[in-house]
Write an enzyme that holds these catalytic residues in place. Sequence first.
Site, mmCIF file in Angstrom:
data_model
loop_
_atom_site.group_PDB
_atom_site.id
_atom_site.type_symbol
_atom_site.label_atom_id
_atom_site.label_comp_id
_atom_site.label_asym_id
_atom_site.label_seq_id
_atom_site.Cartn_x
_atom_site.Cartn_y
_atom_site.Cartn_z
ATOM 1 N N LYS A 193 -6.364 6.084 2.565
ATOM 2 C CA LYS A 193 -7.376 5.896 3.590
ATOM 3 C C LYS A 193 -7.381 7.142 4.473
ATOM 4 O O LYS A 193 -7.046 7.083 5.670
ATOM 5 C CB LYS A 193 -7.082 4.639 4.420
ATOM 6 C CG LYS A 193 -7.403 3.336 3.711
ATOM 7 C CD LYS A 193 -8.891 2.972 3.725
ATOM 8 C CE LYS A 193 -9.348 2.502 5.084
ATOM 9 N NZ LYS A 193 -10.819 2.229 5.098
ATOM 10 N N ASP A 250 0.645 -2.328 -3.954
ATOM 11 C CA ASP A 250 0.972 -3.751 -4.040
ATOM 12 C C ASP A 250 -0.321 -4.564 -4.151
ATOM 13 O O ASP A 250 -0.456 -5.431 -5.025
ATOM 14 C CB ASP A 250 1.772 -4.154 -2.794
ATOM 15 C CG ASP A 250 2.194 -5.617 -2.826
ATOM 16 O OD1 ASP A 250 2.649 -6.067 -3.892
ATOM 17 O OD2 ASP A 250 2.059 -6.294 -1.795
HETATM 18 C C1 IPM Z 1 5.634 -7.005 -5.977
HETATM 19 C C2 IPM Z 1 5.958 -8.087 -4.987
HETATM 20 C C3 IPM Z 1 7.017 -7.569 -4.030
HETATM 21 C C4 IPM Z 1 6.447 -6.409 -3.243
HETATM 22 C C5 IPM Z 1 7.580 -8.646 -3.091
HETATM 23 C C6 IPM Z 1 8.136 -9.824 -3.850
HETATM 24 C C7 IPM Z 1 8.618 -8.081 -2.161
HETATM 25 O O1 IPM Z 1 4.793 -8.492 -4.343
HETATM 26 O O2 IPM Z 1 6.544 -6.568 -6.698
HETATM 27 O O3 IPM Z 1 4.468 -6.616 -6.051
HETATM 28 O O4 IPM Z 1 5.741 -6.598 -2.244
HETATM 29 O O5 IPM Z 1 6.700 -5.282 -3.642
HETATM 30 MG MG MG Z 2 2.992 -7.633 -5.133
#
Ligand code: IPM
Ligand code: MG
Length: 369
Positions: A193, A250
């Site tokens: 961004k 993510d």
């Molecule tokens: C992922 C999951 C993890 C993250 C969580 C479980 C901490 O969402 O591996 O994408 O946010 O990285």
């Molecule tokens: Mg995730």
Amino acid sequence: MTTKKLLILAGDGIGPEVMAQVQRVIDWMAKKRRITFDVSEGLVGGCSYDKYGTPLTDQTMQQAIDADAVLLGAVGGPKWDNLPFADKPERGLLRLRKDMKLFANLRPAFVFDALAEASSLKTDLVKGLDIMIVRELTGGVYFGEPRGIETLPNGERRGVNTQVYTTHEIVRIADVAFELAAKRGKKVHSVEKANVMESGVLWREEVQKLHDAKYPGIALEHMYADNCAMQLVRRPKQFDVIVTDNLFGDLLSDCAAMLTGSLGMLPSASLGAADAAGNRKALYEPVHGSAPDIAGKDLANPLATLLSFGMMLRYSFGMTAEADLLDTAVKNVLDGGLRTADIMQPGKAKVSTTVMGESIVRELDKLGG
Ligand code: IPM
Ligand code: MG
């Protein structure tokens, strides 16, 4: 060739059942291809907490660091939901990522032809889809300082997290993305961004600089993260490799995963920096979770874990022929109409975890025994 040290952490829920199918493939490789691994097993997540009072023991952490590759099933479940933060099963996984310095998270999102209709998008939008999301995994807002919750003099509370990237963190993840693109569709979308965040401006500049200096043959486009989310559901096939930070990665990887119609199909790899000999620390795991509701019922889809093992063969061990063989076996078994419950379609044959695993091995026999 020296025997590769493989640490298996099956974890919780469906982890052990799907991992048992990988063991079949490991046995097959030993018997039919004379490829043997030095396999050890350990506990991570809730099962480790139950036995040792911690989601990951120092000893298992050290075993993971010493291994040539780690294969993980899944962690977590309702049984451990109310534990204090530091004891939660997920902390075991986050510690593995952090202490193994696995900064590069590869999340492929591809659609098997046989499953294209399972996507929530129109079939022609996703048929043949093959995207690689390269997510930065050890930096950004996940780990940035300062962080915390404080109470202000006026009694109001204030929560703080910090989005922060340094040049070397950006360059090393972009380098992974360009290298991957060079072996694929030769196109990278760098996502941030930069219109609102300085860390995004830096990200964009560093990726562009690296591109110009080292990868002029790869097409590079910069894209804002919100636009990328939109483009993923609008015209997903425009993407080849997407490189982005920890938080955007993510979000966008969940979005891309859903395009394929089944989380039960998707593998992932988390890689560290290459050492002098070119080897990287690595952890491979399916994208899906521990699915406690179906655990122990022989219903889970083992294909994501088998494909994660395939990524391990490809990326950690350079066993391209065997990785291709396994990918093809999965494709053929799906083309043949076998489905676990999560990907069941009308007119197909519903099979258990075990039967799916056995069918893959039979297909391997046909292909490369
Ligand atoms: C992922 C999951 C993890 C993250 C969580 C479980 C901490 O969402 O591996 O994408 O946010 O990285
Ligand atoms: Mg995730």
